[in-house]
Design a protein around this motif. Structure first.
Motif, short mmCIF file in Angstrom:
data_model
loop_
_atom_site.label_atom_id
_atom_site.label_comp_id
_atom_site.label_asym_id
_atom_site.label_seq_id
_atom_site.Cartn_x
_atom_site.Cartn_y
_atom_site.Cartn_z
N VAL A 172 0.84 -1.21 0.00
CA VAL A 172 0.00 0.00 0.00
C VAL A 172 0.87 1.26 0.00
CG1 VAL A 172 -1.66 1.31 1.38
CG2 VAL A 172 -1.95 -1.16 1.09
N LEU A 173 1.91 1.27 0.83
CA LEU A 173 2.77 2.45 0.91
C LEU A 173 3.52 2.68 -0.39
CD1 LEU A 173 4.24 1.95 4.51
CD2 LEU A 173 2.67 3.75 3.78
N THR A 174 3.90 1.62 -1.07
CA THR A 174 4.67 1.77 -2.31
C THR A 174 3.78 2.04 -3.52
OG1 THR A 174 6.36 0.27 -1.44
CG2 THR A 174 6.34 0.64 -3.82
N LYS A 175 2.70 1.28 -3.64
CA LYS A 175 1.89 1.34 -4.85
C LYS A 175 0.88 2.49 -4.84
CE LYS A 175 -0.95 -1.64 -7.81
NZ LYS A 175 -1.53 -3.00 -7.96
N TYR A 176 0.32 2.78 -3.68
CA TYR A 176 -0.77 3.76 -3.63
C TYR A 176 -0.36 5.10 -3.00
CZ TYR A 176 -3.65 -0.27 -4.74
OH TYR A 176 -4.19 -1.37 -5.37
N LEU A 177 0.64 5.11 -2.16
CA LEU A 177 1.04 6.35 -1.50
C LEU A 177 2.36 6.92 -1.99
CD1 LEU A 177 -0.01 5.55 2.20
CD2 LEU A 177 -1.31 6.73 0.42
N GLY A 178 3.02 6.22 -2.88
CA GLY A 178 4.22 6.74 -3.52
C GLY A 178 5.49 6.65 -2.71
#
Length: 330
Positions: A172-178
């Motif tokens: 989630v932190l990598t894919k959606y929050l950059g």
């Protein structure tokens, strides 16, 4: 009738007859002093008292005794009498700098978890007031299901969330929050590791807090809230002067219970670290376990446990006082 008959005749005694008239009526059962006397309440609670004494009181007494002895593996398994060392165990513990680091870590972890739990629980309780009945029932069922989930299952789920390769948190932190969290290991930094452990603790405690505070919010008179709004009070004013005085006793009770529970956290850390927590993750419960079962110093483990009880005794007394106050109000 002759005089002799009059002299020997006694007073007539009426014998009760049974309803069908075939014989004397059965006498009423005699009440025993054991079933209706002053001892009856004590007899009824005697099994509970015995169970509590066996589960809590006797282990506490044994812990106190062991803390003043030098109990090793031999004395524990053979039952041999251990040597009495007085306050030596407490002196060794209180003279160890690691103990104070563990206490500070435990207190900080407890404060953060309790604050997060109460804030999230109060927010959910307020939200439940504004939901429709169907949505509220659905949320209540989900909260109860989360609360009843076994600790082993909950920790396994959160370990999967924090997995460095396949964890949901990194994805989630990598894919959606950059953020660049691909392959990130949360356990290398104890602060990040305690963030995951705290998430398990808060997630498991929120249901009880939310449902309890929602029950307290339902006792706030709606006419008082409407009167405060008509007088120009905003949401914060209504909560401060109308809602808070009503729910304050319940909130204090829930907060005190949360302090006791989060101060004694053990299973979450132990299971999240694969049954082998590093020293940086030691809380008081784990510190006592490590001294007792890994260092084979059972008396030191008992002394740490007793110190933990003493540290929490003030909180326990406060909790009992709040219960008594709530009982007096009711």
């Amino acid at each position: 009738m002759s005089a002799a008959d009059i002299k020997t005749a006694g007073p007539e005694v009426s014998v009760p007859r049974a309803p069908d008239g075939d014989g004397p009526a059965p006498s009423a059962p005699r009440k025993s002093g054991w079933t209706n006397g002053p001892l009856l309440p004590y007899l009824l609670i005697a099994p509970a008292v015995v169970a509590i004494a066996a589960v809590f009181v006797w282990p506490l007494i044994k812990t106190v005794i062991m803390s003043f002895q030098d109990v090793g593996r031999r004395e524990l398994w053979t039952g041999e009498a251990a040597d009495w060392v007085g306050f030596e165990q407490f002196t060794n513990i209180l003279g160890d700098g690691e103990f104070y680091d563990v206490v500070w870590r435990t207190v900080l972890f407890m404060v953060i978890c309790v604050a997060a739990t109460l804030a999230a629980g109060l927010f959910l309780a307020h939200s439940m007031q504004r939901m429709s009945k169907a949505v509220r029932l659905l949320l209540t069922g989900a909260l109860i299901a989360a609360w009843s989930l076994p600790l082993l299952v909950a920790t396994s789920i959160f370990r999967w969330f924090a997995d460095s390769d396949y964890g949901v948190a990194n994805m989630v932190l990598t894919k959606y929050l950059g953020f660049d969290f691909q392959g990130h290991n949360w356990w290398l930094d104890p602060k990040q590791g305690f963030l995951m452990i705290g998430a398990v603790v808060v997630w498991g405690a929120i249901p009880f807090v939310a449902v309890t505070l929602y029950a307290a919010l339902t006792q706030v008179p709606s006419e008082l809230e409407e009167a405060a709004k008509l007088d120009g009070a905003g949401r914060l004013g209504v909560f401060r002067y109308v809602t808070w005085p009503v729910i304050k006793p319940v909130f204090q009770m829930v907060a005190t219970l949360s302090v006791i529970w989060d101060f004694n956290v053990f299973g979450q850390v132990f299971l999240m670290r694969g049954n082998k927590p590093e020293k940086e993750y030691n809380l008081l419960g784990l510190y006592s376990y490590e001294k007792a079962f890994e260092s084979n110093s059972f008396s030191q483990g008992a002394a740490i446990a007793l110190i933990t009880v003493l540290l929490l005794s003030g909180v326990a007394v406060y909790y009992l006082r709040q219960l008594l106050k709530i009982g007096e109000v009711e």
